[in-house]
Design a protein around this motif. Structure first.
Motif, short mmCIF file in Angstrom:
data_model
loop_
_atom_site.label_atom_id
_atom_site.label_comp_id
_atom_site.label_asym_id
_atom_site.label_seq_id
_atom_site.Cartn_x
_atom_site.Cartn_y
_atom_site.Cartn_z
N SER A 81 0.83 -1.20 0.00
CA SER A 81 0.00 0.00 0.00
C SER A 81 0.87 1.26 0.00
O SER A 81 2.00 1.26 0.52
CB SER A 81 -0.92 0.01 1.23
N GLU A 120 0.44 3.97 1.71
CA GLU A 120 0.68 4.43 3.08
C GLU A 120 1.84 3.67 3.70
O GLU A 120 2.71 4.26 4.36
CB GLU A 120 -0.57 4.27 3.94
N ALA A 121 1.87 2.34 3.51
CA ALA A 121 2.94 1.53 4.08
C ALA A 121 4.29 1.92 3.51
O ALA A 121 5.28 2.05 4.25
CB ALA A 121 2.66 0.05 3.83
N SER A 146 6.38 -4.38 11.35
CA SER A 146 4.99 -4.80 11.60
C SER A 146 4.29 -3.92 12.62
O SER A 146 3.07 -3.91 12.70
CB SER A 146 4.97 -6.26 12.07
N SER A 185 2.61 2.22 12.49
CA SER A 185 1.21 2.59 12.27
C SER A 185 0.93 2.70 10.77
O SER A 185 1.65 3.35 10.03
CB SER A 185 0.93 3.94 12.95
N GLY A 186 -0.17 2.04 10.33
CA GLY A 186 -0.55 2.09 8.92
C GLY A 186 -0.01 0.96 8.08
O GLY A 186 -0.33 0.85 6.90
N VAL A 187 0.82 0.08 8.68
CA VAL A 187 1.37 -1.08 7.96
C VAL A 187 0.53 -2.30 8.32
O VAL A 187 0.39 -2.65 9.49
CB VAL A 187 2.85 -1.31 8.32
N ASN A 188 -0.05 -2.97 7.30
CA ASN A 188 -0.93 -4.11 7.50
C ASN A 188 -0.18 -5.43 7.29
O ASN A 188 0.90 -5.46 6.69
CB ASN A 188 -2.10 -4.04 6.51
N PRO A 189 -0.76 -6.55 7.79
CA PRO A 189 -0.13 -7.86 7.57
C PRO A 189 0.17 -8.16 6.10
O PRO A 189 1.18 -8.77 5.78
CB PRO A 189 -1.16 -8.83 8.14
N SER A 190 -0.73 -7.72 5.18
CA SER A 190 -0.49 -7.97 3.76
C SER A 190 0.76 -7.23 3.27
O SER A 190 1.50 -7.74 2.41
CB SER A 190 -1.71 -7.53 2.94
N ASP A 191 1.02 -6.05 3.84
CA ASP A 191 2.24 -5.30 3.49
C ASP A 191 3.49 -6.05 3.95
O ASP A 191 4.49 -6.09 3.24
CB ASP A 191 2.21 -3.90 4.12
#
Length: 623
Positions: free
Chosen positions: A585, A587-588, A604, A607-613
């Motif tokens: 993403s 954001e990431a 991990s 803030s703003g970093v998801n597992p998919s990233d």
């Protein structure tokens, strides 16, 4: 005046600066502590207390690492309390009321007795930076003092602005001028700066208060201490605090001044501490509450000055006075000084490494409120870590970093540099995901050996901890090995309303029951005899009880921490180009590029970093 080049210069002598200077000097580095006023070393600018929920754990960690905050707190305490005793041991938090003047005086004495430490009173107005490397500091008199590393611990002094009603004036705290020059210089280098706000309540004349109308708040019957050292001089008597409340009448009187409040009329634009709001903020945000608690705290053993905890305000002084007079017990109150708010510069801590060294300038470290934190304890712990790492950098040794499962200090620093903060950051037990491991009672077991290897903890401390570990282990094993008959244990179980056993079994299983305490099992002769034969003091007994009762929880948290360590071992190359990961993403990519995490685990938590990233990043790294 300064012909020699220092290993470490510490700017500011608050709680962060004092711990930083002590740590660097005790590690053998030539250190200079520069401050605008040597009479106010480790000044308690706000409430005269140390510790509290989560903060008490931090003070015990500082002590285990060889810092001074715990020792000074014990030697200058006027009241001791262990908070949250009704909850599990992970929540127990020690707190002391301190004698404000004695606290600062004792800190100065300890620093003056510290080898390798020099002092200088003057404003540091600038830095000497060459090719993104620190080379020293400049003072307001035009002096240049050279150093290999510099630790900035400026507190609320950077362009500090004090507000009382519609009046404002420059100052770092009441009666002291602000520090200027450093912010502009750092911004020119490329640092991002912001503004934050904090506040303090009025101080009052205790002779003018009627304590009979308040609820007395005495200290604990069993007086504890912060420091793990056995020979610390602790208090034998205590002074009480008192509790009273605001009322609808008090709230109405305060509201009359809202149009002159810098918080509401736009004069203050910065953000204050969420969990320590001003009294006007409480009234505005919690309009359904018709009263708020106030704790009246003595400032020392002999002074008549009292601190009005729970009444922080920047309202006009006449509004403060009139409202206080309507508080029960304050009918004849005399003000020593009004409360005020202060705005100051800070630097978002995502600009730092885990060592608290800045990413932009090699050898420059930030600690304390300059990083957006609030609280003496948070500041002191950062100061200690910055001082340690500045000394290690001078010695070209590996940095000293505490993980999230090793210390509350590790949680604090990781939160700051990974997530940043837009409001004053305060530590809570809820911020620590491994709080069953990070208890106040075992800070010495967790950290003393590491401190000893740094040269901070003494050999005496190390021997004391080894003895504690050995005795506790032996006592735990005693419960695992020792059987108890039904005739020995059932009368005790029945008296406690616990289910009796129908056959002989190990004491460990009985002890693990939530409603069975060690004091119950001491009724069994073999338990009482073992304690006496092995000379097991109350600390060993408490440590054993915790390890038996919470064995399952402790083991589970250790397993979770081990999983985290595996992610910590997956390193991300320095200056990694996240823009190439188009599947991640936007954001990431933006956040990770800014923070430049060192491991998958740290990435991990951004803030703003998801597992998919994280999955995209792992695939790219071949994992």
């Amino acid at each position: 005046m300064f012909n020699n080049k220092y290993d470490v210069i510490v700017v500011g002598a608050g709680h962060a600066g004092s711990e930083a200077a002590a740590a660097a000097a005790n590690m053998g580095c030539s250190t200079l502590l520069a401050t605008m006023n040597l009479q106010n070393i480790a000044q308690m600018s706000c409430n005269p207390a140390m510790g509290g929920i989560a903060k008490g754990q931090i003070i015990r960690e500082i002590d285990a690492l060889g810092g001074y905050s715990g020792i000074v707190s014990d030697e200058t305490a006027i009241q001791f309390k262990m908070l949250n005793r009704s909850k599990g041991p992970a929540m127990w938090s020690p707190r002391v009321q301190s004698d404000r003047m004695m606290f600062s005086q004792r800190w100065r004495e300890l620093l003056e007795q510290t080898p390798n430490l020099d002092f200088y009173q003057e404003m540091v107005s600038g830095l000497i930076v060459n090719h993104n490397k620190i080379e020293g500091v400049k003072t307001s008199l035009g002096l240049e003092i050279k150093a290999k590393t510099v630790v900035l611990t400026n507190g609320t002094f950077l362009n500090g602005l004090i507000h009382i009603g519609d009046k404002n004036f420059g100052g770092g705290r009441a009666g002291e001028r602000a520090s200027t020059g450093i912010t502009a210089e750092l911004e020119q280098i490329g640092f991002q700066a912001g503004r934050m706000k904090t506040g303090t309540p009025p101080r009052v004349d205790g002779r003018s208060l009627d304590f009979s109308k308040m609820v007395e708040q005495p200290g604990d019957d069993n007086i504890g201490q912060f420091s793990f050292l056995k020979d610390i001089k602790t208090i034998k008597k205590q002074r009480s605090c008192y509790m009273t409340y605001t009322s609808p009448e008090v709230h109405d009187l305060l509201r009359e001044g809202f149009d002159r409040s810098p918080m509401f009329n736009g004069r203050i634009r910065s953000i204050g501490p969420r969990y320590c709001p001003s009294i006007e903020d409480k009234i505005d945000r919690f309009a359904d509450k018709d009263r708020h608690q106030m704790f009246i705290e003595p400032e020392g053993w002999t002074t008549i000055e009292y601190y009005v905890n729970g009444f922080s305000t920047s309202l006009p002084e006449d509004v403060q006075y009139n409202a206080l007079k309507s508080v029960k017990g304050f009918e004849n109150v005399k003000l020593f000084r009004p409360g005020y708010a202060i705005e100051y510069d800070y630097f978002p801590p995502t600009q730092l490494k885990h060592t608290l060294e800045t990413k932009l300038v090699s050898g420059l470290f930030f600690a304390g409120q300059i990083n957006g934190t609030t609280g003496y304890e948070e500041a002191g712990s950062q100061g200690m870590m910055a001082g340690i790492n500045a000394a290690l950098k001078v010695k070209s040794q590996d940095p000293f970093i505490l993980r999230r499962d090793e210390a509350y200090i590790g949680v604090l620093i990781d939160d700051l540099i990974t997530k940043g903060t837009e409001e004053p950051y305060r530590m809570f037990t809820s911020r620590a995901e491994y709080r069953t491991l990070l208890r106040q009672d075992n800070a010495d077991i967790r950290l003393t050996e590491r401190s000893y290897r740094l040269g901070l903890a003494s050999e005496e401390r190390m021997k004391q901890v080894d003895k504690k570990i050995a005795k506790t282990k032996k006592f735990v094993q005693f419960f695992k090995d020792t059987s108890v008959t039904t005739s020995e244990i059932n009368p005790i179980l029945e008296s406690k309303g616990s289910k009796p056993v129908d056959q002989q079994g190990k004491l460990f299983k009985i002890f693990a029951r939530p409603n069975i305490s060690l004091s119950d099992l001491k009724q069994i002769d073999k338990v009482d005899a073992f304690i006496k034969e092995n000379n097991l003091d109350s600390e060993i007994q408490e440590q054993t009880e915790i390890q038996v009762k919470y064995a399952g929880y402790i083991e589970k948290e250790k397993q979770n921490a081990d999983k985290l360590h595996r992610l910590e071992n997956i390193k991300i190359p320095q200056n990694f180009d996240y823009s190439q990961l188009k599947s991640m993403s936007y954001e990431a990519r933006e956040k990770l590029s800014q923070i430049q995490p060192q491991s998958i685990s740290q990435a991990s938590r951004v803030s703003g970093v998801n597992p998919s990233d994280i999955s995209v990043l792992l695939v790219h790294l071949g994992r």
